[in-house]
Design a protein around this motif. Structure first.
Motif, PDB file in Angstrom:
ATOM      1  N   MET A 162     -37.106 -30.772  64.187  1.00  0.00           N
ATOM      2  CA  MET A 162     -35.747 -31.205  63.767  1.00  0.00           C
ATOM      3  C   MET A 162     -34.999 -30.211  64.267  1.00  0.00           C
ATOM      4  SD  MET A 162     -34.539 -33.190  60.438  1.00  0.00           S
ATOM      5  CE  MET A 162     -33.231 -32.480  59.232  1.00  0.00           C
ATOM      6  N   ARG A 163     -35.065 -29.845  65.318  1.00  0.00           N
ATOM      7  CA  ARG A 163     -34.191 -28.619  66.034  1.00  0.00           C
ATOM      8  C   ARG A 163     -32.815 -29.126  66.408  1.00  0.00           C
ATOM      9  NH1 ARG A 163     -37.894 -24.058  67.033  1.00  0.00           N
ATOM     10  NH2 ARG A 163     -36.372 -22.944  67.536  1.00  0.00           N
ATOM     11  N   ASP A 164     -32.748 -30.269  66.421  1.00  0.00           N
ATOM     12  CA  ASP A 164     -31.323 -31.023  67.120  1.00  0.00           C
ATOM     13  C   ASP A 164     -30.245 -30.661  66.361  1.00  0.00           C
ATOM     14  OD1 ASP A 164     -29.506 -33.625  67.390  1.00  0.00           O
ATOM     15  OD2 ASP A 164     -30.499 -33.014  69.467  1.00  0.00           O
ATOM     16  N   THR A 165     -29.158 -30.026  67.127  1.00  0.00           N
ATOM     17  CA  THR A 165     -27.886 -29.617  66.326  1.00  0.00           C
ATOM     18  C   THR A 165     -27.143 -30.868  65.839  1.00  0.00           C
ATOM     19  OG1 THR A 165     -27.717 -27.504  67.737  1.00  0.00           O
ATOM     20  CG2 THR A 165     -25.860 -28.491  66.945  1.00  0.00           C
ATOM     21  N   VAL A 166     -27.034 -31.806  66.576  1.00  0.00           N
ATOM     22  CA  VAL A 166     -26.206 -32.882  66.549  1.00  0.00           C
ATOM     23  C   VAL A 166     -27.086 -33.766  65.109  1.00  0.00           C
ATOM     24  CG1 VAL A 166     -25.676 -35.330  67.104  1.00  0.00           C
ATOM     25  CG2 VAL A 166     -25.348 -33.113  68.618  1.00  0.00           C
ATOM     26  N   LEU A 167     -28.280 -33.856  65.226  1.00  0.00           N
ATOM     27  CA  LEU A 167     -29.109 -34.449  64.137  1.00  0.00           C
ATOM     28  C   LEU A 167     -28.909 -33.581  62.972  1.00  0.00           C
ATOM     29  CD1 LEU A 167     -30.869 -36.970  63.219  1.00  0.00           C
ATOM     30  CD2 LEU A 167     -32.937 -35.468  63.761  1.00  0.00           C
ATOM     31  N   ARG A 168     -29.358 -32.354  62.848  1.00  0.00           N
ATOM     32  CA  ARG A 168     -29.168 -31.464  61.555  1.00  0.00           C
ATOM     33  C   ARG A 168     -27.730 -31.721  61.114  1.00  0.00           C
ATOM     34  NH1 ARG A 168     -30.430 -25.962  62.792  1.00  0.00           N
ATOM     35  NH2 ARG A 168     -29.807 -26.556  64.881  1.00  0.00           N
ATOM     36  N   GLY A 169     -26.740 -31.507  61.951  1.00  0.00           N
ATOM     37  CA  GLY A 169     -25.188 -31.520  61.447  1.00  0.00           C
ATOM     38  C   GLY A 169     -24.939 -32.982  60.839  1.00  0.00           C
ATOM     39  N   THR A 170     -25.403 -33.933  61.524  1.00  0.00           N
ATOM     40  CA  THR A 170     -25.056 -35.249  61.249  1.00  0.00           C
ATOM     41  C   THR A 170     -25.520 -35.568  59.692  1.00  0.00           C
ATOM     42  OG1 THR A 170     -24.580 -36.030  63.454  1.00  0.00           O
ATOM     43  CG2 THR A 170     -25.238 -37.674  61.638  1.00  0.00           C
ATOM     44  N   ILE A 171     -26.901 -35.276  59.483  1.00  0.00           N
ATOM     45  CA  ILE A 171     -27.340 -35.281  58.198  1.00  0.00           C
ATOM     46  C   ILE A 171     -26.797 -34.607  57.102  1.00  0.00           C
ATOM     47  CG2 ILE A 171     -29.652 -35.061  56.880  1.00  0.00           C
ATOM     48  CD1 ILE A 171     -31.089 -35.887  59.538  1.00  0.00           C
ATOM     49  N   GLY A 172     -26.562 -33.356  57.510  1.00  0.00           N
ATOM     50  CA  GLY A 172     -25.791 -32.241  56.566  1.00  0.00           C
ATOM     51  C   GLY A 172     -24.496 -32.667  56.163  1.00  0.00           C
ATOM     52  N   GLY A 173     -23.761 -33.178  57.235  1.00  0.00           N
ATOM     53  CA  GLY A 173     -22.273 -33.779  57.122  1.00  0.00           C
ATOM     54  C   GLY A 173     -22.341 -35.028  56.193  1.00  0.00           C
ATOM     55  N   LEU A 174     -23.232 -36.066  56.518  1.00  0.00           N
ATOM     56  CA  LEU A 174     -23.414 -37.223  55.517  1.00  0.00           C
ATOM     57  C   LEU A 174     -23.674 -36.958  54.107  1.00  0.00           C
ATOM     58  CD1 LEU A 174     -25.291 -39.567  58.255  1.00  0.00           C
ATOM     59  CD2 LEU A 174     -22.595 -39.505  57.523  1.00  0.00           C
ATOM     60  N   ILE A 175     -24.716 -35.949  53.887  1.00  0.00           N
ATOM     61  CA  ILE A 175     -24.923 -35.404  52.557  1.00  0.00           C
ATOM     62  C   ILE A 175     -23.716 -35.096  52.068  1.00  0.00           C
ATOM     63  CG2 ILE A 175     -26.366 -34.083  51.138  1.00  0.00           C
ATOM     64  CD1 ILE A 175     -28.713 -34.404  53.256  1.00  0.00           C
TER      65      ILE A 175
END
Length: 148
Positions: free
Chosen positions: A1-14
Motif C-alpha cells: 500500500m505504497r500508493d500516495t493516492v490510495l493511502r491519502g484517499t483512505i485517510g481522507g475518507l476516514i
C-alpha cells in the motif's frame, strides 16, 4: 500500500466520516447545521436543502475529504513525519479557513444558511477531528511503509 493516492484517499475518507459523525451528533442533539447543509447552499444558493441535494452534498464532501487526504500524504512526504498530529490537525484547520472564508466569497450568490457562533466552533472542531483521524490512519494504518 505504497500508493500516495490510495493511502491519502483512505485517510481522507476516514477523516471525513469522523467529521460527519461529529456533525451528525451536533445535528441530532443541538440542531446544528451540517457541512452537507452548507455545501447544498453553495451548490444551490437560496434554494431549500432537499434530501436529494443533501445526498449530492454528502458525495461532494467525501470527494473533497479524499482529495484533502491525498494532499496530507504529500505534506508528510515533503515535510516529514515529525509532529504528525500537529501537521494533520493544522492542515485540517487551514482547510476550515478556506471552507469558511475563501470558498463562500468565490460564490457569486451568497448562501442563505446562517450559522450561530457555536455552530462555527462545532465545525472547527469537526475539522480538527478530520485531521486527527486522517493522520491516525496514515500513521497506524500504513505503519509498515518505509520512506513515507
Amino acid at each position: 500500500m505504497r500508493d500516495t493516492v490510495l493511502r491519502g484517499t483512505i485517510g481522507g475518507l476516514i477523516g471525513t466520516a469522523g467529521d460527519d459523525i461529529i456533525h451528525l451528533l451536533g445535528y441530532l442533539f443541538f440542531r446544528a447545521s451540517m457541512t452537507e447543509h452548507y455545501i447544498s447552499q453553495l451548490l444551490f444558493p437560496f434554494a431549500e436543502v432537499t434530501a436529494l441535494r443533501f445526498m449530492y452534498s454528502i458525495i461532494i464532501h467525501f470527494l473533497a475529504g479524499a482529495l484533502a487526504g491525498v494532499i496530507l500524504v504529500m505534506i508528510f512526504q515533503r515535510f516529514g513525519m515529525d509532529y504528525p498530529y500537529l501537521k494533520g490537525v493544522g492542515f485540517a484547520l487551514a482547510l476550515w479557513t478556506v471552507h469558511v472564508a475563501v470558498i463562500p466569497n468565490l460564490v457569486s450568490l451568497r448562501p442563505i444558511l446562517l450559522r450561530a457562533d457555536w455552530e462555527v466552533l462545532f465545525d472547527l472542531i469537526s475539522h480538527g477531528v478530520f485531521g486527527f483521524l486522517a493522520t491516525f490512519y496514515l500513521i497506524k494504518g500504513t505503519r509498515r511503509i518505509k520512506n513515507y
